[in-house]
Design a protein around this motif. Structure first.
Motif, PDB file in Angstrom:
ATOM      1  N   GLY A  42      -7.959  26.858  -8.741  1.00  0.00           N
ATOM      2  CA  GLY A  42      -8.365  25.990  -7.553  1.00  0.00           C
ATOM      3  C   GLY A  42      -9.378  26.516  -6.566  1.00  0.00           C
ATOM      4  N   TRP A  43      -9.505  28.131  -6.798  1.00  0.00           N
ATOM      5  CA  TRP A  43     -10.357  28.769  -5.888  1.00  0.00           C
ATOM      6  C   TRP A  43     -11.695  28.622  -6.022  1.00  0.00           C
ATOM      7  CZ3 TRP A  43     -13.324  33.627  -6.861  1.00  0.00           C
ATOM      8  CH2 TRP A  43     -13.914  34.082  -5.666  1.00  0.00           C
ATOM      9  N   ILE A  44     -12.817  28.445  -5.197  1.00  0.00           N
ATOM     10  CA  ILE A  44     -14.006  27.816  -5.204  1.00  0.00           C
ATOM     11  C   ILE A  44     -14.847  29.410  -4.602  1.00  0.00           C
ATOM     12  CG2 ILE A  44     -15.789  26.700  -4.684  1.00  0.00           C
ATOM     13  CD1 ILE A  44     -13.737  24.136  -4.117  1.00  0.00           C
ATOM     14  N   PRO A  45     -15.551  30.168  -5.401  1.00  0.00           N
ATOM     15  CA  PRO A  45     -16.235  31.127  -5.104  1.00  0.00           C
ATOM     16  C   PRO A  45     -17.542  30.403  -4.305  1.00  0.00           C
ATOM     17  CG  PRO A  45     -16.720  30.845  -7.295  1.00  0.00           C
ATOM     18  CD  PRO A  45     -15.690  29.706  -6.900  1.00  0.00           C
ATOM     19  N   GLU A  46     -17.638  30.990  -3.176  1.00  0.00           N
ATOM     20  CA  GLU A  46     -18.671  30.475  -2.368  1.00  0.00           C
ATOM     21  C   GLU A  46     -19.589  31.573  -1.623  1.00  0.00           C
ATOM     22  OE1 GLU A  46     -16.523  29.147   1.139  1.00  0.00           O
ATOM     23  OE2 GLU A  46     -15.727  27.311   0.075  1.00  0.00           O
ATOM     24  N   GLU A  47     -19.499  32.729  -2.374  1.00  0.00           N
ATOM     25  CA  GLU A  47     -20.677  33.875  -1.729  1.00  0.00           C
ATOM     26  C   GLU A  47     -21.222  34.250  -3.068  1.00  0.00           C
ATOM     27  OE1 GLU A  47     -19.114  36.943   0.795  1.00  0.00           O
ATOM     28  OE2 GLU A  47     -17.235  36.315   0.589  1.00  0.00           O
TER      29      GLU A  47
END
Length: 315
Positions: free
Chosen positions: A289-294
């Motif tokens: 469920g982790w969403i990479p945003e960078e």
């Protein structure tokens, strides 16, 4: 939650401290201040939010402080990849021997959980990029990478042997405020001393993945809250990469330096043990469920701005 943070006055450790204070944890930081800075945590110590113990993990006297702890965040390490090729013994002692001491203190005092910061360098020069956690064979090419791989193995064995739970995180290049080493720190110091030229180790074509320290800490805590195996292991990084030359261009731009020539020392790597191409697969983190945003570029630019302020005193 009573959390012990080894190396909590350092770069990643102090940012982790910020996050755990916000969570309301009871916190003990153990740090010998060899690379950590008490200024990073002194406000928390003064307010009583954090207890601080200055101690070396290779010595005795700190082990009883683990009594009653729920979790250890073992961040303390010697991170100097370049130095490990010159003097391997201190890297082994500060990484492997110190980790064994931490695990033994946990075993004796029945501490059930450990979170450990590992590195992408355990993979060596991977032929599969982005590199997944199950990549094989893992053949580190630096002493530093080898010590982290040894620590992972010890942690896995203790977790399975002594009813512990472990989370191991293999980081890409983590950057940002309070860092005191790495390519950004190095370039800014070089340009501060001599703004007319920038020396770049290697050929400048080395490409690697970068992530902000805040994003890194958030990812670590997300994974700890959302995985529950005896031994949990994850890559943490961004989904792209950036070259060393591009980093140099961003830094000169942010320092308002124009027309700075770059001088390359040559070769396809910057130092013995340098991995010229690195990007980690973060699909396993995304699966929980982790969403990479960078992006690497965005993280680098933000880190450059904060580091320039710290090093050069610019507002």
């Amino acid at each position: 939650m009573y959390s012990v943070i080894t190396g909590g006055a350092g770069f990643i450790g102090s940012h982790l401290t910020d996050a755990l204070v916000k969570k309301g944890d009871k916190i003990l930081i153990i740090d010998n201040l060899s690379s950590g800075n008490l200024d990073n945590i002194k406000a928390y110590i003064k307010s009583g939010r954090v207890e601080f113990l200055e101690a070396d993990l290779l010595s005795d006297g700190w082990q009883d402080s683990f009594a009653g702890a729920d979790r250890v965040y073992h961040i303390a390490a010697d991170p100097d990849v370049r130095a490990s090729a010159v003097t391997p013994a201190p890297i082994f002692d500060n990484n492997v021997a110190a980790t064994e001491n931490v695990l033994e203190a946990m075993r004796i005092h029945n501490v059930g959980e450990i979170v450990f910061t590992s590195t992408s360098t355990v993979y060596g020069e991977a032929t599969v990029i982005p590199t997944p956690e199950d990549y094989s064979p893992m053949i580190p090419i630096s002493i530093y990478g080898a010590t982290k791989m040894a620590c992972e193995a010890m942690i896995a064995s203790y977790a399975h042997s002594f009813n512990m739970k472990a989370w191991v995180f293999r980081f890409a290049n983590i950057i940002g405020e309070r860092s005191n080493h790495g390519v950004i720190w190095d370039f800014i110091h070089k340009l501060k001393e001599n703004p007319t030229e920038l020396e770049i180790l290697g050929d400048g074509k080395q490409v690697k993945s970068y992530l902000s320290v805040t994003g890194c800490v958030n990812a670590v805590l997300f994974a700890v809250e959302n995985s529950d195996e005896t031994f949990n292991f994850y890559n943490i990084g961004s989904e792209d990469w950036i070259s060393v030359t591009d980093i140099g261009e961003i830094i000169t731009e942010e320092m308002n330096l124009k027309g700075v020539p770059f001088h390359y020392t040559g070769g396809d790597r910057g130092w013995v043990g340098d991995v010229p191409k690195m990007q980690l697969s973060v699909e396993k983190m995304k699966s929980i469920g982790w969403i990479p945003e960078e992006t690497s570029k965005g993280a680098v630019r933000a880190a450059c701005r904060s580091s320039i302020k710290e090093i050069c005193g610019e507002n």
